[in-house]
Design a protein around this motif. Structure first.
Motif, PDB file in Angstrom:
ATOM      1  N   ASP A  15      33.781  45.019  48.239  1.00 47.41           N
ATOM      2  CA  ASP A  15      32.992  43.743  47.763  1.00 47.41           C
ATOM      3  C   ASP A  15      33.790  42.531  48.032  1.00 47.41           C
ATOM      4  OD1 ASP A  15      30.825  45.237  46.136  1.00 47.41           O
ATOM      5  OD2 ASP A  15      32.433  46.276  46.005  1.00 47.41           O
ATOM      6  N   LYS A  19      30.322  40.732  54.110  1.00 49.45           N
ATOM      7  CA  LYS A  19      29.394  41.418  54.938  1.00 49.45           C
ATOM      8  C   LYS A  19      27.964  40.711  54.823  1.00 49.45           C
ATOM      9  CE  LYS A  19      28.691  45.224  51.947  1.00 49.45           C
ATOM     10  NZ  LYS A  19      27.383  44.528  51.466  1.00 49.45           N
ATOM     11  N   ARG A  41      19.145  48.362  52.874  1.00 50.60           N
ATOM     12  CA  ARG A  41      20.478  48.509  52.194  1.00 50.60           C
ATOM     13  C   ARG A  41      20.614  49.876  51.404  1.00 50.60           C
ATOM     14  NH1 ARG A  41      20.290  44.627  46.816  1.00 50.60           N
ATOM     15  NH2 ARG A  41      18.547  45.748  45.871  1.00 50.60           N
ATOM     16  N   GLU A  42      21.894  50.157  51.013  1.00 51.78           N
ATOM     17  CA  GLU A  42      22.061  51.177  50.261  1.00 51.78           C
ATOM     18  C   GLU A  42      23.080  50.876  49.206  1.00 51.78           C
ATOM     19  OE1 GLU A  42      23.326  54.927  52.176  1.00 51.78           O
ATOM     20  OE2 GLU A  42      21.249  55.099  52.841  1.00 51.78           O
ATOM     21  N   PRO A  43      23.069  51.414  47.823  1.00 56.62           N
ATOM     22  CA  PRO A  43      22.121  52.179  47.685  1.00 56.62           C
ATOM     23  C   PRO A  43      20.713  51.446  47.593  1.00 56.62           C
ATOM     24  CG  PRO A  43      23.596  51.771  45.579  1.00 56.62           C
ATOM     25  CD  PRO A  43      24.200  51.409  46.755  1.00 56.62           C
ATOM     26  N   ARG A  53      19.392  52.691  42.552  1.00 58.68           N
ATOM     27  CA  ARG A  53      20.532  51.756  42.537  1.00 58.68           C
ATOM     28  C   ARG A  53      20.894  51.052  41.240  1.00 58.68           C
ATOM     29  NH1 ARG A  53      22.513  48.036  46.711  1.00 58.68           N
ATOM     30  NH2 ARG A  53      23.015  46.060  45.686  1.00 58.68           N
ATOM     31  N   LEU A  57      24.345  51.361  39.666  1.00 54.86           N
ATOM     32  CA  LEU A  57      25.318  50.127  39.659  1.00 54.86           C
ATOM     33  C   LEU A  57      25.602  49.656  38.031  1.00 54.86           C
ATOM     34  CD1 LEU A  57      25.041  49.959  42.662  1.00 54.86           C
ATOM     35  CD2 LEU A  57      24.356  47.707  42.628  1.00 54.86           C
ATOM     36  N   MET A  70      24.141  58.630  45.034  1.00 58.24           N
ATOM     37  CA  MET A  70      24.121  57.913  46.248  1.00 58.24           C
ATOM     38  C   MET A  70      23.601  58.687  47.556  1.00 58.24           C
ATOM     39  SD  MET A  70      25.741  54.854  45.728  1.00 58.24           S
ATOM     40  CE  MET A  70      26.791  54.212  44.546  1.00 58.24           C
ATOM     41  N   ARG A  74      20.316  57.985  49.695  1.00 56.90           N
ATOM     42  CA  ARG A  74      20.115  58.032  51.129  1.00 56.90           C
ATOM     43  C   ARG A  74      19.408  59.093  51.974  1.00 56.90           C
ATOM     44  NH1 ARG A  74      25.858  58.203  51.336  1.00 56.90           N
ATOM     45  NH2 ARG A  74      25.445  56.250  51.137  1.00 56.90           N
ATOM     46  N   ASP A  95      23.002  47.464  55.115  1.00 56.92           N
ATOM     47  CA  ASP A  95      23.922  47.065  54.381  1.00 56.92           C
ATOM     48  C   ASP A  95      24.808  48.220  53.662  1.00 56.92           C
ATOM     49  OD1 ASP A  95      25.741  45.787  52.458  1.00 56.92           O
ATOM     50  OD2 ASP A  95      24.233  44.206  52.036  1.00 56.92           O
ATOM     51  N   PHE A  97      26.260  52.513  54.230  1.00 54.50           N
ATOM     52  CA  PHE A  97      25.572  53.738  54.690  1.00 54.50           C
ATOM     53  C   PHE A  97      26.872  54.707  54.164  1.00 54.50           C
ATOM     54  CE2 PHE A  97      24.126  57.148  57.514  1.00 54.50           C
ATOM     55  CZ  PHE A  97      23.014  57.299  56.774  1.00 54.50           C
ATOM     56  N   GLN A 105      33.372  56.376  46.538  1.00 57.97           N
ATOM     57  CA  GLN A 105      33.402  57.666  45.395  1.00 57.97           C
ATOM     58  C   GLN A 105      34.711  58.433  45.707  1.00 57.97           C
ATOM     59  OE1 GLN A 105      29.953  56.367  46.483  1.00 57.97           O
ATOM     60  NE2 GLN A 105      30.307  55.817  44.519  1.00 57.97           N
ATOM     61  N   ARG A 150      29.040  35.397  41.432  1.00 58.16           N
ATOM     62  CA  ARG A 150      28.014  35.737  40.615  1.00 58.16           C
ATOM     63  C   ARG A 150      28.583  36.786  39.575  1.00 58.16           C
ATOM     64  NH1 ARG A 150      26.668  39.953  45.098  1.00 58.16           N
ATOM     65  NH2 ARG A 150      28.979  40.604  45.442  1.00 58.16           N
TER      66      ARG A 150
HETATM   67  P1  TYD Z   1      26.786  45.705  47.481  1.00 56.88           P
HETATM   68  O1  TYD Z   1      26.312  46.424  48.769  1.00 56.88           O
HETATM   69  O2  TYD Z   1      27.981  45.141  47.469  1.00 56.88           O
HETATM   70  O3  TYD Z   1      25.643  44.733  47.192  1.00 56.88           O
HETATM   71  P2  TYD Z   1      25.693  43.338  46.464  1.00 56.88           P
HETATM   72  O4  TYD Z   1      26.101  42.792  47.545  1.00 56.88           O
HETATM   73  O5  TYD Z   1      24.240  43.169  46.275  1.00 56.88           O
HETATM   74  O6  TYD Z   1      26.377  43.779  45.142  1.00 56.88           O
HETATM   75  O7  TYD Z   1      26.750  46.616  46.400  1.00 56.88           O
HETATM   76  C1  TYD Z   1      26.635  48.096  46.312  1.00 56.88           C
HETATM   77  C2  TYD Z   1      27.667  48.655  45.553  1.00 56.88           C
HETATM   78  O8  TYD Z   1      27.492  50.030  45.503  1.00 56.88           O
HETATM   79  C3  TYD Z   1      29.038  48.291  46.192  1.00 56.88           C
HETATM   80  O9  TYD Z   1      30.090  48.159  45.007  1.00 56.88           O
HETATM   81  C4  TYD Z   1      29.551  49.823  46.698  1.00 56.88           C
HETATM   82  C5  TYD Z   1      28.793  50.709  45.950  1.00 56.88           C
HETATM   83  N1  TYD Z   1      28.351  52.021  46.954  1.00 56.88           N
HETATM   84  C6  TYD Z   1      29.003  53.125  46.672  1.00 56.88           C
HETATM   85  O10 TYD Z   1      29.723  52.917  45.649  1.00 56.88           O
HETATM   86  N2  TYD Z   1      28.809  54.311  47.168  1.00 56.88           N
HETATM   87  C7  TYD Z   1      27.949  54.244  48.259  1.00 56.88           C
HETATM   88  O11 TYD Z   1      27.479  55.351  48.768  1.00 56.88           O
HETATM   89  C8  TYD Z   1      27.122  52.897  48.443  1.00 56.88           C
HETATM   90  C9  TYD Z   1      25.899  52.863  49.590  1.00 56.88           C
HETATM   91  C10 TYD Z   1      27.498  51.812  47.810  1.00 56.88           C
END
Ligand code: TYD
Length: 205
Positions: A15, A19, A41-43, A53, A57, A70, A74, A95, A97, A105, A150
């Motif tokens: 984060d 990206k 995007r994922e999740p 998601r 989150l 997750m 997927r 965004d 995978f 994790q 944010r």
């Molecule tokens: P992110 O892709 O950074 O979206 P945004 O920019 O909207 O915050 O947020 C997704 C969060 O989910 C990020 O902190 C990473 C986490 N994540 C996992 O922990 N495991 C996963 O398999 C995936 C796809 C995301």
């Protein structure tokens, strides 16, 4: 005549690595060249996935529950969006995978790699991105960018050692799968990164 399969590009990074900024550039670049493009995007990425998601989150849960959700998101994403799009000849840019599950994790939370390998084998035994763009920055840079933006979600509130482990796992995956990974030094200016991305995309177009 059979339709040529589209290409699958995933975007990864801790984060704050930047990206999101670059996904916009890549999607315009590809659309301008006439490609049919699905940006997802994922999740998330499907109605059910977006509900999952919200849960992963924002809710506290057991580490394995988090990993399973997750991969549940997927599985749905592959069935509803990614596979049909690729089969129809569209390109897919996602965004995050599965590498994110290994980084967050696995690296961040410490879930055993054997479990993640098993989930990956279950959910997509025969599919990997054609190209994975890993936006890599030192933790301090990522943190400064995040704080400037944010309200932070559950993952973004994690401490430095979580992100150090997630970053290390991303880099380990990049070294393990050099054919599909490109590591981008995300401390460069946006313009410099865009030049690099354009060259990478031209090579696969
Ligand atoms: P992110 O892709 O950074 O979206 P945004 O920019 O909207 O915050 O947020 C997704 C969060 O989910 C990020 O902190 C990473 C986490 N994540 C996992 O922990 N495991 C996963 O398999 C995936 C796809 C995301």
């Amino acid at each position: 005549m059979t339709q040529a399969r589209g290409k699958f590009i995933s975007f990864e990074g801790i984060d704050g690595a930047g990206k999101s900024t670059h996904i916009g550039f890549v999607s315009s670049y590809l659309r301008e060249r006439g490609l049919e493009l699905v940006s997802t995007r994922e999740p998330g990425g499907t109605p059910l996935g977006e509900k999952l998601r919200e849960l992963v989150l924002h809710e506290k849960m057991h580490l394995e529950t988090e990993a399973l959700l997750m991969f549940a998101s997927r599985r749905e994403h592959l069935a509803q969006v990614i596979e049909p799009a690729l089969a129809s000849g569209a390109w897919v840019i996602s965004d995050r995978f599965t590498d994110a599950s290994f980084a967050y994790q696995g690296g961040g939370r410490g879930l055993g790699r054997d479990k993640l390998d098993a989930l990956e084998q279950w959910v997509h035994p025969d599919l990997q991105p054609d190209l994975t763009l890993l936006f890599d920055v030192p933790l301090e840079v990522a943190r400064a960018r995040l704080d400037a933006t944010r309200a932070l979600d559950k993952f973004e509130q994690e401490k430095a050692d979580f992100f150090a482990a997630a970053r290390a796992e991303y880099l380990r995956r990049a070294a393990q799968f050099p054919a599909r990974f490109r590591v981008i030094d995300s401390t460069q200016t946006i313009a410099a990164i865009q030049l690099q991305l354009a060259a990478l995309l031209d090579a696969i177009l």
